[in-house]
Design an enzyme around this catalytic site. Structure first.
Site, PDB file in Angstrom:
ATOM      1  N   CYS A 159       0.854  -1.189   0.000  1.00  0.00           N
ATOM      2  CA  CYS A 159       0.000   0.000   0.000  1.00  0.00           C
ATOM      3  C   CYS A 159       0.886   1.234   0.000  1.00  0.00           C
ATOM      4  CB  CYS A 159      -0.917   0.004   1.215  1.00  0.00           C
ATOM      5  SG  CYS A 159      -1.745   1.588   1.417  1.00  0.00           S
ATOM      6  N   CYS A 407     -13.479  15.707  10.769  1.00  0.00           N
ATOM      7  CA  CYS A 407     -13.099  14.878   9.624  1.00  0.00           C
ATOM      8  C   CYS A 407     -14.322  14.568   8.777  1.00  0.00           C
ATOM      9  CB  CYS A 407     -12.435  13.587  10.107  1.00  0.00           C
ATOM     10  SG  CYS A 407     -13.469  12.652  11.231  1.00  0.00           S
TER      11      CYS A 407
END
Ligand code: SAH
Length: 451
Positions: A159, A407
């Site tokens: 990743c 967020c």
């Protein structure tokens, strides 16, 4: 009539918050993953709902000027990145617009929108990973990531958002699992031992924590695992987290140290910060420092203020401002995080800070009852936002300023609208990109009491 499996040629004219391209088929809205604004594409309809449909990208006929080559093989399947196919500049434009749209449409808020604070690193910025485990058809264990809104595990060897070193650690753990015939947890049957590999990297000190989320405390041949991992001197903490519940929450409540310390220590805004496995810590350390600087700037502290840091986690935000206030009170629901916050105040010589372990709604009620009057309240709630009761109680405490860090622009907009209805003015909003290449974006809002 639009039906499943029909093909169309359309232009992509917009993007959703989840990173799906938006187009129209005779005025009917269609969402197409993996497309970009400006693409002309051939699509196949996969699902039709009453006012919109979903389609699959079949062919790009004219590519958008925003497009760049995709550099991750898991991109189209893994639920992490949604913007690897477009330039970072165009991602930033979308995120800026996304924040502005949320505040205007949901909150009806007309304010000053400052330009998004971009990340300097768009890869390798994450300091934390939680890999779900599974077994392939040959019986071999593998680690990957969940597909979008699903518990299907997409294998991913590398990743790009994570530090390089995580890959080698993950591989060692998989080797240990295989060599010692350790069972992998199966969500359907509830059987098996290991559920997740959870890694954390304190970038400034180099310390690494390895957590194995297991259904039981006892891990067979744990000494072999410790030996394998500790050849890397940066791994200073190896922990078993026990989660025996049939739940999609990753971590359980109890942790047992297999090796080393029960927490790792990073440096954030010049403070030493201890972080336990269960404590929240911003996943993008560099951008967190900039986020906190913006919040501090918005708060405009002079040294005489009483500051409340609601949803304080390990105390990081409040402690970064402790020298600029008279008194700091942090509130957080997770006991381990509050322990960290207290240690963090002590180990940085901060003596004007107190921390309360409580639900934010209960803590604000308690502070109100005591006639507590903060000058500035900072809130940094989880995705669901503060909600009505917390907003009302903050308003009743009459702080001059509220700095909201969020967020989730949608719930932040909703909460800000409530502040506006109760005598506060939304002065400015700054988006901050804490999560490059993913659909997520953070923002900081300054609210001031109207006098
Ligand atoms: N401000 C911190 C943490 C932000 S994340 C930082 O920047 O690192 C949000 C925090 O809110 C988490 O630590 C979470 O445990 C906490 N939290 C979630 N629900 C809560 C509630 N009802 N009351 C108090 N804290 C809560």
């Amino acid at each position: 009539m639009i039906a499943k499996n029909q093909e169309y040629i359309i232009d992509i004219i917009g993007m959703t918050n989840e990173g799906n391209g938006v187009g129209k088929i005779d005025g009917f809205t269609v969402f197409v993953p993996l497309t970009a604004v400006g693409d002309r594409v051939r699509i196949k309809v996969v699902k039709v709902c009453s006012s919109y449909c979903y389609a699959r990208l079949e062919e790009i006929l004219t590519p958008s000027p925003d497009r760049i080559p995709v550099d991750c093989v898991a991109f189209s399947q893994c639920g992490g990145c949604v913007y690897r196919h477009i330039s970072y500049d165009s991602e930033l434009r979308l995120k800026q617009q996304q924040v502005q749209d949320a505040f205007e449409r949901i909150g009806g808020i007309d304010t000053d929108y400052l330009p998004i604070c971009a990340g300097e690193r768009i890869d390798g910025y994450r300091n934390k990973s939680q890999y779900p485990l599974a077994v392939n058809t040959e019986g071999k264990p593998y680690a990957g990531f969940y597909a979008m809104r699903s518990h299907r595990i997409v294998p991913c060897d590398r990743c790009l958002l994570l530090p390089d070193r995580f890959e080698a650690i993950k591989r060692k753990i998989l080797k240990f699992i295989e060599e010692n015939n350790i069972s992998i947890y199966d969500e359907l049957t509830g059987k098996g031992l290991i559920r997740h590999i959870y890694l954390r990297h304190a970038e400034k000190t180099g310390e690494i924590m390895v957590v194995l989320v297991c259904t039981r405390k006892r891990l067979p041949h744990a000494d072999r695992l410790v030996e394998m991992l500790t050849s890397d001197p940066d791994i200073v903490s190896i922990v078993i987290n026990v989660n025996d519940k049939n739940t999609n929450v990753i971590l359980g409540e109890s942790c047992f140290v297999l090796y080393g310390k029960e927490q790792i220590c990073d440096i954030l805004c010049s403070n030493k910060i201890n972080i336990s496995p269960l404590s929240f810590y911003q996943v993008n350390r560099d951008q967190a420092e900039r986020l906190y600087e913006i919040a501090s700037c918005f708060a405009g502290l002079t040294g005489s203020e009483i500051l409340v840091d609601l949803y304080c986690g390990a105390g990081t935000i409040g402690l970064s401002m402790a020298k600029k206030v008279k008194r700091l009170i942090g509130v957080e629901i997770i006991p381990q995080a509050i322990e960290n916050a207290k240690e963090n105040a002590a180990q940085n010589g901060i003596s004007n800070a107190e921390f309360i372990c409580a639900d934010a709604a209960k803590a604000t009620k308690m502070l109100l009852r005591r006639g507590f009057q903060p000058d500035v309240v900072i809130v940094d709630p989880p995705r669901k936002g503060c909600g009505e009761s917390v907003v009302r109680d903050i308003v009743l405490m009459k702080p001059e300023k509220v700095v909201m860090i969020s967020c989730n622009p949608a719930t932040a907009a909703r909460d800000c609208a409530m502040f506006q209805e109760q005598g506060y003015r939304c002065v400015k909003i700054q988006p901050v990109d804490l999560f490059p290449r993913t659909a997520h974006v953070e923002c900081v809002v300054l609210l001031e009491m109207i006098k």
